[in-house]
Design a protein around this motif. Structure first.
Motif, PDB file in Angstrom:
ATOM      1  N   THR A  22      -3.943   4.868  14.151  1.00  0.00           N
ATOM      2  CA  THR A  22      -5.334   5.451  14.103  1.00  0.00           C
ATOM      3  C   THR A  22      -6.131   4.928  13.028  1.00  0.00           C
ATOM      4  OG1 THR A  22      -4.585   7.312  13.338  1.00  0.00           O
ATOM      5  CG2 THR A  22      -4.505   7.219  15.645  1.00  0.00           C
ATOM      6  N   ASN A  23      -7.099   4.613  13.177  1.00  0.00           N
ATOM      7  CA  ASN A  23      -7.985   4.085  11.830  1.00  0.00           C
ATOM      8  C   ASN A  23      -9.126   5.189  11.445  1.00  0.00           C
ATOM      9  OD1 ASN A  23      -9.100   2.606  10.223  1.00  0.00           O
ATOM     10  ND2 ASN A  23     -10.063   1.064  11.549  1.00  0.00           N
ATOM     11  N   GLN A  24      -8.900   6.041  10.303  1.00  0.00           N
ATOM     12  CA  GLN A  24      -9.578   7.034  10.101  1.00  0.00           C
ATOM     13  C   GLN A  24     -10.637   6.563   9.125  1.00  0.00           C
ATOM     14  OE1 GLN A  24      -7.027   9.955   8.312  1.00  0.00           O
ATOM     15  NE2 GLN A  24      -6.247  10.768  10.235  1.00  0.00           N
ATOM     16  N   GLN A  25     -11.909   7.119   9.140  1.00  0.00           N
ATOM     17  CA  GLN A  25     -12.858   7.004   8.277  1.00  0.00           C
ATOM     18  C   GLN A  25     -12.571   7.575   6.881  1.00  0.00           C
ATOM     19  OE1 GLN A  25     -15.648   5.230   8.919  1.00  0.00           O
ATOM     20  NE2 GLN A  25     -14.808   4.713  10.957  1.00  0.00           N
ATOM     21  N   ALA A  26     -13.073   6.673   5.924  1.00  0.00           N
ATOM     22  CA  ALA A  26     -12.896   7.093   4.412  1.00  0.00           C
ATOM     23  C   ALA A  26     -13.588   8.096   4.248  1.00  0.00           C
ATOM     24  CB  ALA A  26     -13.043   5.995   3.885  1.00  0.00           C
ATOM     25  N   GLY A  27     -13.149   9.084   3.952  1.00  0.00           N
ATOM     26  CA  GLY A  27     -13.810  10.470   3.293  1.00  0.00           C
ATOM     27  C   GLY A  27     -13.482  10.546   2.067  1.00  0.00           C
ATOM     28  N   PRO A  28     -14.206  11.823   1.193  1.00  0.00           N
ATOM     29  CA  PRO A  28     -13.846  12.216   0.007  1.00  0.00           C
ATOM     30  C   PRO A  28     -12.469  12.309  -0.280  1.00  0.00           C
ATOM     31  CG  PRO A  28     -15.572  13.373   0.786  1.00  0.00           C
ATOM     32  CD  PRO A  28     -15.121  12.710   2.030  1.00  0.00           C
ATOM     33  N   SER A  29     -11.673  12.853   0.741  1.00  0.00           N
ATOM     34  CA  SER A  29     -10.240  13.205   0.374  1.00  0.00           C
ATOM     35  C   SER A  29      -9.269  11.892   0.640  1.00  0.00           C
ATOM     36  CB  SER A  29      -9.679  14.209   1.442  1.00  0.00           C
ATOM     37  OG  SER A  29      -9.953  13.927   2.793  1.00  0.00           O
ATOM     38  N   THR A  30      -9.909  10.867   1.083  1.00  0.00           N
ATOM     39  CA  THR A  30      -8.931   9.729   0.995  1.00  0.00           C
ATOM     40  C   THR A  30      -8.365   9.175  -0.131  1.00  0.00           C
ATOM     41  OG1 THR A  30     -10.652   8.942   2.820  1.00  0.00           O
ATOM     42  CG2 THR A  30      -8.984   7.366   2.069  1.00  0.00           C
ATOM     43  N   GLN A  31      -7.224   8.996  -0.239  1.00  0.00           N
ATOM     44  CA  GLN A  31      -6.564   8.769  -1.409  1.00  0.00           C
ATOM     45  C   GLN A  31      -6.886   6.822  -1.494  1.00  0.00           C
ATOM     46  OE1 GLN A  31      -2.326   8.829  -0.622  1.00  0.00           O
ATOM     47  NE2 GLN A  31      -2.225   6.903  -0.113  1.00  0.00           N
ATOM     48  N   ILE A  32      -7.021   6.681  -2.901  1.00  0.00           N
ATOM     49  CA  ILE A  32      -7.299   5.424  -3.204  1.00  0.00           C
ATOM     50  C   ILE A  32      -6.603   4.658  -3.768  1.00  0.00           C
ATOM     51  CG2 ILE A  32      -8.791   3.979  -4.930  1.00  0.00           C
ATOM     52  CD1 ILE A  32     -10.536   5.951  -2.826  1.00  0.00           C
ATOM     53  N   VAL A  33      -6.074   3.375  -3.378  1.00  0.00           N
ATOM     54  CA  VAL A  33      -4.849   2.674  -3.695  1.00  0.00           C
ATOM     55  C   VAL A  33      -5.535   1.418  -4.394  1.00  0.00           C
ATOM     56  CG1 VAL A  33      -2.861   1.554  -3.008  1.00  0.00           C
ATOM     57  CG2 VAL A  33      -3.565   3.589  -1.876  1.00  0.00           C
ATOM     58  N   LEU A  34      -5.253   0.972  -5.571  1.00  0.00           N
ATOM     59  CA  LEU A  34      -5.338  -0.131  -6.244  1.00  0.00           C
ATOM     60  C   LEU A  34      -4.175  -1.283  -5.974  1.00  0.00           C
ATOM     61  CD1 LEU A  34      -6.901  -2.188  -8.034  1.00  0.00           C
ATOM     62  CD2 LEU A  34      -5.918  -0.914  -9.796  1.00  0.00           C
ATOM     63  N   GLU A  35      -4.396  -2.258  -5.236  1.00  0.00           N
ATOM     64  CA  GLU A  35      -3.370  -3.289  -4.969  1.00  0.00           C
ATOM     65  C   GLU A  35      -3.489  -4.396  -6.128  1.00  0.00           C
ATOM     66  OE1 GLU A  35      -1.083  -5.094  -1.102  1.00  0.00           O
ATOM     67  OE2 GLU A  35      -2.893  -3.993  -1.014  1.00  0.00           O
ATOM     68  N   ILE A  36      -2.332  -4.740  -6.324  1.00  0.00           N
ATOM     69  CA  ILE A  36      -2.446  -6.163  -7.256  1.00  0.00           C
ATOM     70  C   ILE A  36      -1.549  -6.966  -6.267  1.00  0.00           C
ATOM     71  CG2 ILE A  36      -1.980  -7.144  -9.258  1.00  0.00           C
ATOM     72  CD1 ILE A  36      -1.733  -4.754 -10.699  1.00  0.00           C
ATOM     73  N   ALA A  37      -2.177  -7.903  -5.819  1.00  0.00           N
ATOM     74  CA  ALA A  37      -1.560  -8.754  -4.799  1.00  0.00           C
ATOM     75  C   ALA A  37      -0.703  -9.828  -5.392  1.00  0.00           C
ATOM     76  CB  ALA A  37      -2.524  -9.543  -3.709  1.00  0.00           C
ATOM     77  N   ALA A  38       0.089 -10.504  -4.459  1.00  0.00           N
ATOM     78  CA  ALA A  38       1.180 -11.450  -4.894  1.00  0.00           C
ATOM     79  C   ALA A  38       0.569 -12.382  -5.629  1.00  0.00           C
ATOM     80  CB  ALA A  38       2.134 -11.879  -3.875  1.00  0.00           C
ATOM     81  N   ASP A  39      -0.680 -12.748  -5.419  1.00  0.00           N
ATOM     82  CA  ASP A  39      -1.324 -14.131  -6.027  1.00  0.00           C
ATOM     83  C   ASP A  39      -2.261 -13.457  -7.203  1.00  0.00           C
ATOM     84  OD1 ASP A  39      -3.306 -12.706  -4.780  1.00  0.00           O
ATOM     85  OD2 ASP A  39      -4.286 -14.205  -3.853  1.00  0.00           O
ATOM     86  N   GLY A  40      -1.884 -12.279  -7.662  1.00  0.00           N
ATOM     87  CA  GLY A  40      -2.701 -11.871  -8.675  1.00  0.00           C
ATOM     88  C   GLY A  40      -4.089 -11.093  -8.542  1.00  0.00           C
ATOM     89  N   SER A  41      -4.599 -11.562  -7.229  1.00  0.00           N
ATOM     90  CA  SER A  41      -5.798 -10.591  -6.776  1.00  0.00           C
ATOM     91  C   SER A  41      -5.718  -9.113  -6.566  1.00  0.00           C
ATOM     92  CB  SER A  41      -6.521 -11.502  -5.574  1.00  0.00           C
ATOM     93  OG  SER A  41      -5.283 -10.939  -4.521  1.00  0.00           O
ATOM     94  N   TYR A  42      -6.998  -8.721  -6.853  1.00  0.00           N
ATOM     95  CA  TYR A  42      -7.007  -6.905  -6.827  1.00  0.00           C
ATOM     96  C   TYR A  42      -7.838  -6.609  -5.586  1.00  0.00           C
ATOM     97  CZ  TYR A  42      -5.706  -6.487 -11.823  1.00  0.00           C
ATOM     98  OH  TYR A  42      -4.982  -6.519 -12.864  1.00  0.00           O
ATOM     99  N   ASN A  43      -7.494  -5.496  -5.083  1.00  0.00           N
ATOM    100  CA  ASN A  43      -8.151  -5.068  -4.005  1.00  0.00           C
ATOM    101  C   ASN A  43      -8.074  -3.349  -4.081  1.00  0.00           C
ATOM    102  OD1 ASN A  43      -6.339  -4.027  -1.768  1.00  0.00           O
ATOM    103  ND2 ASN A  43      -5.604  -6.119  -1.848  1.00  0.00           N
ATOM    104  N   ILE A  44      -8.813  -2.732  -3.736  1.00  0.00           N
ATOM    105  CA  ILE A  44      -8.885  -1.311  -3.630  1.00  0.00           C
ATOM    106  C   ILE A  44      -9.048  -0.977  -2.200  1.00  0.00           C
ATOM    107  CG2 ILE A  44      -9.982   1.126  -4.188  1.00  0.00           C
ATOM    108  CD1 ILE A  44     -10.459  -0.215  -7.112  1.00  0.00           C
ATOM    109  N   ASN A  45      -8.007  -0.225  -1.515  1.00  0.00           N
ATOM    110  CA  ASN A  45      -8.160   0.281  -0.143  1.00  0.00           C
ATOM    111  C   ASN A  45      -8.565  -1.024   0.725  1.00  0.00           C
ATOM    112  OD1 ASN A  45      -7.450   2.558  -1.158  1.00  0.00           O
ATOM    113  ND2 ASN A  45      -8.994   3.780  -0.027  1.00  0.00           N
ATOM    114  N   GLY A  46      -7.951  -2.311   0.430  1.00  0.00           N
ATOM    115  CA  GLY A  46      -8.225  -3.463   0.990  1.00  0.00           C
ATOM    116  C   GLY A  46      -9.442  -4.300   0.880  1.00  0.00           C
ATOM    117  N   GLN A  47     -10.382  -3.649  -0.100  1.00  0.00           N
ATOM    118  CA  GLN A  47     -11.472  -4.374  -0.351  1.00  0.00           C
ATOM    119  C   GLN A  47     -11.264  -5.232  -1.735  1.00  0.00           C
ATOM    120  OE1 GLN A  47     -14.434  -4.338   1.400  1.00  0.00           O
ATOM    121  NE2 GLN A  47     -13.289  -3.187   2.943  1.00  0.00           N
ATOM    122  N   PRO A  48     -11.328  -6.492  -1.528  1.00  0.00           N
ATOM    123  CA  PRO A  48     -11.135  -7.390  -2.806  1.00  0.00           C
ATOM    124  C   PRO A  48     -12.094  -7.579  -3.647  1.00  0.00           C
ATOM    125  CG  PRO A  48     -11.412  -8.982  -0.919  1.00  0.00           C
ATOM    126  CD  PRO A  48     -11.514  -7.571  -0.289  1.00  0.00           C
TER     127      PRO A  48
END
Length: 84
Positions: A1-27
């Protein structure tokens, strides 16, 4: 299920294998980390961030990202489990 991002959504900062950054999938470029953190967290009452570094990234990269987040008043509350 794809939930809409709301104020309670956790924020995940990902450092990808190639060294790029994204937050909740947004590079975004690494040099924009501070700007992105502020844009996301300034309007939020809850300033909690999860880190998700790829297993091959060096620890110093994670430390640097945490320092930026803390500088923006964000509390880094842990890491998503590494797989493999």
């Amino acid at each position: 299920t794809n939930q809409q991002a709301g104020p309670s959504t956790q924020i995940v900062l990902e450092i990808a294998a190639d060294g790029s950054y994204n937050i909740n999938g947004q590079p975004f470029p690494k040099e924009q980390l501070d700007t992105q953190i502020h844009a996301i967290f300034d309007p939020r009452p809850s300033k909690l961030l999860f880190m998700k570094p790829a297993p091959n990234r060096v620890y110093q990269e994670v430390i640097d990202a945490m320092d930026v987040a803390r500088g923006a008043g964000v509390q880094v509350i842990g890491f998503t489990p590494k797989t493999g």
